[in-house]
Scaffold this motif. Sequence first.
Motif, short mmCIF file in Angstrom:
data_model
loop_
_atom_site.label_atom_id
_atom_site.label_comp_id
_atom_site.label_asym_id
_atom_site.label_seq_id
_atom_site.Cartn_x
_atom_site.Cartn_y
_atom_site.Cartn_z
N ASP A 77 25.15 23.84 51.56
CA ASP A 77 25.85 23.40 52.83
C ASP A 77 26.81 23.69 52.66
O ASP A 77 28.19 24.22 52.10
CB ASP A 77 26.10 21.53 52.24
N ASN A 78 26.84 24.17 53.97
CA ASN A 78 28.06 25.19 54.88
C ASN A 78 28.62 24.22 56.10
O ASN A 78 27.88 24.16 57.08
CB ASN A 78 27.45 27.00 55.57
N SER A 79 29.88 24.67 56.13
CA SER A 79 30.80 23.86 57.68
C SER A 79 32.09 24.69 57.06
O SER A 79 32.59 24.87 55.88
CB SER A 79 30.70 22.53 56.99
N PHE A 80 32.59 25.02 58.13
CA PHE A 80 33.77 25.74 57.77
C PHE A 80 34.93 24.53 58.66
O PHE A 80 35.55 25.45 59.90
CB PHE A 80 34.14 26.83 59.35
N GLY A 81 34.87 23.33 58.96
CA GLY A 81 35.65 22.24 59.16
C GLY A 81 35.69 21.38 58.51
O GLY A 81 35.23 21.09 57.25
N THR A 82 37.04 20.46 58.48
CA THR A 82 36.81 19.07 57.24
C THR A 82 37.12 18.11 58.66
O THR A 82 37.58 18.22 59.37
CB THR A 82 37.90 20.00 56.99
N TYR A 83 36.78 17.06 58.03
CA TYR A 83 36.65 15.91 58.94
C TYR A 83 38.43 15.61 58.71
O TYR A 83 39.09 15.74 58.26
CB TYR A 83 36.42 14.88 57.99
N TYR A 88 27.55 25.19 49.55
CA TYR A 88 28.37 26.37 48.96
C TYR A 88 29.44 26.31 49.39
O TYR A 88 30.54 26.35 48.97
CB TYR A 88 27.09 27.04 49.44
N ALA A 89 29.92 26.61 50.79
CA ALA A 89 30.91 27.71 51.36
C ALA A 89 31.49 25.81 52.64
O ALA A 89 30.58 25.56 53.97
CB ALA A 89 31.01 28.74 52.49
N PHE A 90 31.99 24.56 52.11
CA PHE A 90 31.54 23.76 52.25
C PHE A 90 32.84 23.09 53.08
O PHE A 90 33.87 22.29 51.93
CB PHE A 90 30.87 22.49 51.57
N GLY A 91 33.42 22.99 54.34
CA GLY A 91 34.65 22.71 54.48
C GLY A 91 34.57 21.15 54.54
O GLY A 91 35.89 20.86 54.22
N ALA A 92 33.47 20.32 54.33
CA ALA A 92 33.99 19.04 54.36
C ALA A 92 34.02 18.62 52.71
O ALA A 92 33.81 17.15 52.75
CB ALA A 92 32.94 18.01 55.32
N ASP A 93 34.33 19.42 51.55
CA ASP A 93 34.84 19.02 50.56
C ASP A 93 35.83 19.72 50.56
O ASP A 93 36.37 20.84 49.73
CB ASP A 93 33.96 19.38 49.87
#
Length: 481
Positions: free
Chosen positions: A169-175, A389-394
């Motif tokens: 999982d990858n995202s470049f933003g956080t909740y 992996y590079a998970f902005g939501a973690d």
Amino acid sequence: MIATILLGAGVIFWFTGKGSSVSDAQSEHKKVEQKDLTKEAVETLSKQANEILQLLASSGGSSEAEQKTNELIAQIDRYKMKDDAMGEYMKLLNSSLKAVDSYREENTDEKALGRVHPSYLSALAKVKEADPSLRLEEIDPYVWFYAAAANYEQGQRKDEQITISMVGDNSFGTYPEAPEHLQFDYVFEKNNGDNQYVYKNSLPWFNSDDYTVINAESAFTTETKAEEKMWRIKSHPKYAAFLPASGIEAANLANNHTMDYFEAGYRDTLKAFKEQNVAVFNEGMPHIEKIKNIETVFLGYDYRYRKSADSYLENIVRDVKKYKRKDNLVIVNMHWGIEYMETPAFYQTKFGHAALDAGADIIIGHHPHRLQSVEKYNGKYIIYSMGDYAFGADPTLKSRQTAIFRLTFAKEAGSVVMKGLRIVPTLENSDDSETENNYQPLPVFGEEAKEIVDELTRISTIIPNGVDEFDYFDPFLEKAE
């Protein structure tokens, strides 16, 4: 015969008679070229070594970096090495560079760098103690490891094979509810992030394979109207540029956050990836790519108990049978499972077996936000979850352990066969924190790598057909036989 060598601004001539051999000339060449080792030379060569090792790592062991490595090794060899601290340091620096270079050979000694590195560190400490004024480059152990790994991956490549890297999982933003100092944007700006910030440490692997695929678990949009749900994840569209800058060619969009900002957000997501020339796939939208000589079909599905199991599985089986041929490769990505469970749910095993029986070559899983078991079913792998992996939501690192999964395939007698599965043990962040994510995964070596491999082995061997051994590269740690 008359031969000349240019040395700096001068020209040196030497003569070899008709009966002289090439080796005689080379020996004379070396003799003429030998220089006294000075403090300035040691400082310069040390700096060059650091720069070249970093180039090897970031380029995935490019031919340019290989050439520069060999040139530096030859340059160091031209110096006279006295039996003093400075001479010993340079000998061991060069031995370490030669060890790194040796990994480009297919049947290399995996521990070559590990055998010489302790002596190199000892020599470095002694030369600094002998002359505290020496300005030597401190080459980080990770730089040595990443350079060696890049060369090792190049050494494992074969013309007739393809290597695909897969991560979770990858995202470049956080909740939005996360504290500001843990938000991806805040952390990225605090670290003066550029397009390679997130995957900087992954480049030795992403740039040494034939294809890299991530699960992009986010809408890439500036929309503000979102679904009413606990976790809503969006990344700025400009962050899609991280992928091509880091050797990532494709992204799975079949997950439970791509649509967090409705159709408008999804359209923005497709547009962002298209502008960066990054391929995407989703339910009903396969991606077909010719990777070297192998046509590869990527299928993506999002199933988390929200649909009728039987009818949804029928769709997967139908798709696999539609696209699978003897001479092509079908990779099924499944967004499935129960969050933070270490083993698969019953339906995951049922789905995985059915997809493989239908002809799929491998099942790649994500969603549980941690590593899950790996099964080998009838000779084919089910990687139930690759973890974050590079998970902005973690932002608080609920599970730091993850891995890069390297898949190797070849075409033999007209059929595509899997030749190997290798993992790269990785931590989700690179700054040692166990509670705050800096969104920069860190492939690791030594005891940290062993802990990840041991955990993956433990959770795999408690399920039927679980894999009990994983191949991974570590030049420093002796693995148990």
